[in-house]
Write an enzyme that holds these catalytic residues in place. Structure first.
Site, PDB file in Angstrom:
ATOM      1  N   GLU A 199      44.190  26.637  36.287  1.00  7.92           N
ATOM      2  CA  GLU A 199      44.487  27.309  35.302  1.00  7.92           C
ATOM      3  C   GLU A 199      43.713  28.462  35.183  1.00  7.92           C
ATOM      4  O   GLU A 199      42.595  28.826  35.653  1.00  7.92           O
ATOM      5  CB  GLU A 199      44.703  26.342  33.964  1.00  7.92           C
ATOM      6  CG  GLU A 199      43.854  26.103  33.325  1.00  7.92           C
ATOM      7  CD  GLU A 199      43.837  25.024  32.363  1.00  7.92           C
ATOM      8  OE1 GLU A 199      44.728  25.180  31.511  1.00  7.92           O
ATOM      9  OE2 GLU A 199      43.048  24.048  31.951  1.00  7.92           O
ATOM     10  N   LYS A 224      41.816  19.543  23.911  1.00  5.90           N
ATOM     11  CA  LYS A 224      41.130  20.930  23.587  1.00  5.90           C
ATOM     12  C   LYS A 224      40.120  20.924  22.831  1.00  5.90           C
ATOM     13  O   LYS A 224      39.924  20.893  21.672  1.00  5.90           O
ATOM     14  CB  LYS A 224      42.593  21.702  22.882  1.00  5.90           C
ATOM     15  CG  LYS A 224      42.312  23.178  22.920  1.00  5.90           C
ATOM     16  CD  LYS A 224      43.420  23.855  22.633  1.00  5.90           C
ATOM     17  CE  LYS A 224      43.701  25.577  22.289  1.00  5.90           C
ATOM     18  NZ  LYS A 224      43.046  26.046  23.520  1.00  5.90           N
ATOM     19  N   TYR A 245      40.053  22.060  18.895  1.00  5.81           N
ATOM     20  CA  TYR A 245      40.582  23.277  18.189  1.00  5.81           C
ATOM     21  C   TYR A 245      41.815  23.736  18.367  1.00  5.81           C
ATOM     22  O   TYR A 245      42.453  22.999  19.476  1.00  5.81           O
ATOM     23  CB  TYR A 245      39.508  24.639  18.626  1.00  5.81           C
ATOM     24  CG  TYR A 245      39.515  25.189  19.787  1.00  5.81           C
ATOM     25  CD1 TYR A 245      39.155  24.343  21.211  1.00  5.81           C
ATOM     26  CD2 TYR A 245      40.155  26.356  20.091  1.00  5.81           C
ATOM     27  CE1 TYR A 245      39.310  25.004  22.105  1.00  5.81           C
ATOM     28  CE2 TYR A 245      40.163  26.704  21.286  1.00  5.81           C
ATOM     29  CZ  TYR A 245      39.783  26.239  22.348  1.00  5.81           C
ATOM     30  OH  TYR A 245      40.003  26.925  23.664  1.00  5.81           O
ATOM     31  N   LEU A 290      45.117  22.128  30.400  1.00  7.02           N
ATOM     32  CA  LEU A 290      45.816  21.949  29.131  1.00  7.02           C
ATOM     33  C   LEU A 290      47.119  22.034  29.238  1.00  7.02           C
ATOM     34  O   LEU A 290      47.629  22.985  29.669  1.00  7.02           O
ATOM     35  CB  LEU A 290      44.854  23.162  28.252  1.00  7.02           C
ATOM     36  CG  LEU A 290      45.131  22.786  26.942  1.00  7.02           C
ATOM     37  CD1 LEU A 290      44.268  22.050  26.184  1.00  7.02           C
ATOM     38  CD2 LEU A 290      45.222  24.231  26.074  1.00  7.02           C
TER      39      LEU A 290
HETATM   40  N1  PDD Z   1      43.429  29.176  24.946  1.00 10.46           N
HETATM   41  N2  PDD Z   1      44.483  26.588  29.181  1.00 10.46           N
HETATM   42  C1  PDD Z   1      43.329  27.015  28.545  1.00 10.46           C
HETATM   43  C2  PDD Z   1      42.039  26.453  29.622  1.00 10.46           C
HETATM   44  C3  PDD Z   1      43.265  27.691  27.447  1.00 10.46           C
HETATM   45  O1  PDD Z   1      41.999  27.460  26.944  1.00 10.46           O
HETATM   46  C4  PDD Z   1      44.537  27.779  26.674  1.00 10.46           C
HETATM   47  C5  PDD Z   1      44.412  28.388  25.462  1.00 10.46           C
HETATM   48  C6  PDD Z   1      45.633  27.509  27.532  1.00 10.46           C
HETATM   49  C7  PDD Z   1      47.069  27.989  26.803  1.00 10.46           C
HETATM   50  O2  PDD Z   1      47.341  27.141  25.771  1.00 10.46           O
HETATM   51  P1  PDD Z   1      48.352  27.834  24.660  1.00 10.46           P
HETATM   52  O3  PDD Z   1      49.597  28.377  25.153  1.00 10.46           O
HETATM   53  O4  PDD Z   1      48.569  26.554  23.751  1.00 10.46           O
HETATM   54  O5  PDD Z   1      47.505  28.764  23.794  1.00 10.46           O
HETATM   55  C8  PDD Z   1      45.756  27.159  28.626  1.00 10.46           C
HETATM   56  C9  PDD Z   1      43.320  29.666  23.473  1.00 10.46           C
HETATM   57  C10 PDD Z   1      44.229  30.811  23.542  1.00 10.46           C
HETATM   58  C11 PDD Z   1      41.808  29.847  23.440  1.00 10.46           C
HETATM   59  O6  PDD Z   1      41.008  29.077  23.905  1.00 10.46           O
HETATM   60  O7  PDD Z   1      41.500  31.065  22.486  1.00 10.46           O
END
Ligand code: PDD
Length: 284
Positions: A179, A147, A33, A204
């Site tokens: 993270e 992801k 996703y 991620l």
């Molecule tokens: N989540 N690390 C994890 C585990 C995440 O699920 C996310 C993002 C990030 C940040 O990635 P980005 O900057 O590309 O959004 C880091 C999204 C927002 C979610 O699961 O809703």
């Protein structure tokens, strides 16, 4: 009024948005996703999100459900149909339906669903107040760079935070922060240097992380990409998180210990402002 949702090429009312019980995304979390934010009706950093979508698909040997051009035009249409000005668009690509079997089917047709969510992204209270985090063990699988929708460990981490009266959780493995439950984690040490974990299978590769680090570099702020401990975070000058749905949010306490003076720090505040300006510029 119900939302309009995108399901495999069709725009349908959310109550009619359905997929098969045999979908491998449902049975095995065999799906990936992306979440892109929307400000002023514009997709933010969407190119980066689509690039990472392809990386996730490639790592899992999954075919793309549609071309990038088709995905973008469906995203734009969905924003229009839902009149979304500020919030997020969620996109999920699944391996598709097949008889339940652990082995990955070769001939399934990949699926694609998308929906919008309204959110206050520009001025949520967390920007002014900062957020509190608690540390929890990182119990996830070993390919966190992909992801996938296998998000139960993150969901449990977030719930542990809520149970402890905190806003979010930072996951810890072998003594080091990996993270946040759904974001990347940063600290600013006493000398003003930004420290965030290096990329690898353990975290991620955040699209917002990468955009913010580009700003850090162009501002000549000292940066070290390496793991840090909760003990280091407790004595940091500042801490913050990045993600598509938060941009940059200051972290003002960890495990009950105030970070710095317990208020959002100037570096996080400035990075948020500059990120928003440049991201809006890129989307225009
Ligand atoms: N989540 N690390 C994890 C585990 C995440 O699920 C996310 C993002 C990030 C940040 O990635 P980005 O900057 O590309 O959004 C880091 C999204 C927002 C979610 O699961 O809703």
């Amino acid at each position: 009024m119900s939302r309009t949702v995108y399901v495999n090429g069709e725009f349908v009312a959310e109550e009619n948005a359905k997929i098969s019980v045999f979908d491998r995304g449902f049975l095995f979390a065999d799906s990936v996703y992306e979440v892109s934010s929307v400000l002023d009706g514009q997709l933010i950093d969407n190119e980066g999100h689509l690039k990472r979508l392809h990386r996730s698909l490639t790592e899992l040997g999954m075919r793309a459900p549609a071309s990038d051009a088709d995905i973008v035009s469906a995203q734009v249409e969905l924003l229009k149909r839902n009149n979304l000005q500020e919030g997020a668009i969620y996109l999920q690509a699944t391996r598709g339906t097949a008889e339940r079997d652990f082995a990955i089917p070769k001939d399934s047709t990949p699926g694609l669903v998308m929906f919008t969510q309204e959110k206050n992204l520009r001025n949520p209270p967390q920007v002014k107040n900062g957020i509190s985090v608690v540390s929890v063990p990182d119990i996830r699988w070993k390919r966190r760079d992909i992801k996938t929708t296998g998000l139960l460990a993150q969901s449990m981490a977030k719930q542990s935070a809520a149970d402890a009266g905190a806003d979010d959780a930072w996951m810890v493995e072998e003594g080091y922060v990996t993270e946040g439950s759904s974001n990347n984690a940063f600290i600013v040490d006493a000398s003003g240097k930004i420290i965030t974990r290096h990329l690898g299978n353990e975290i991620l590769p955040g699209i917002t992380r990468s955009a913010v680090l580009a700003l850090v570099k162009s501002d000549n702020i000292a940066l070290e990409e390496r793991p840090f401990t909760v003990a280091e975070a407790k004595v940091a000058q500042e801490a913050f998180i990045t993600s598509a749905t938060t941009f940059v949010w200051p972290v003002t306490s960890i495990d009950g210990t105030s970070i710095g003076d317990g208020k959002p720090g100037p570096i996080a505040t400035r990075l948020r402002e500059v990120y928003l300006q440049t991201a809006l510029g890129r989307s225009a």
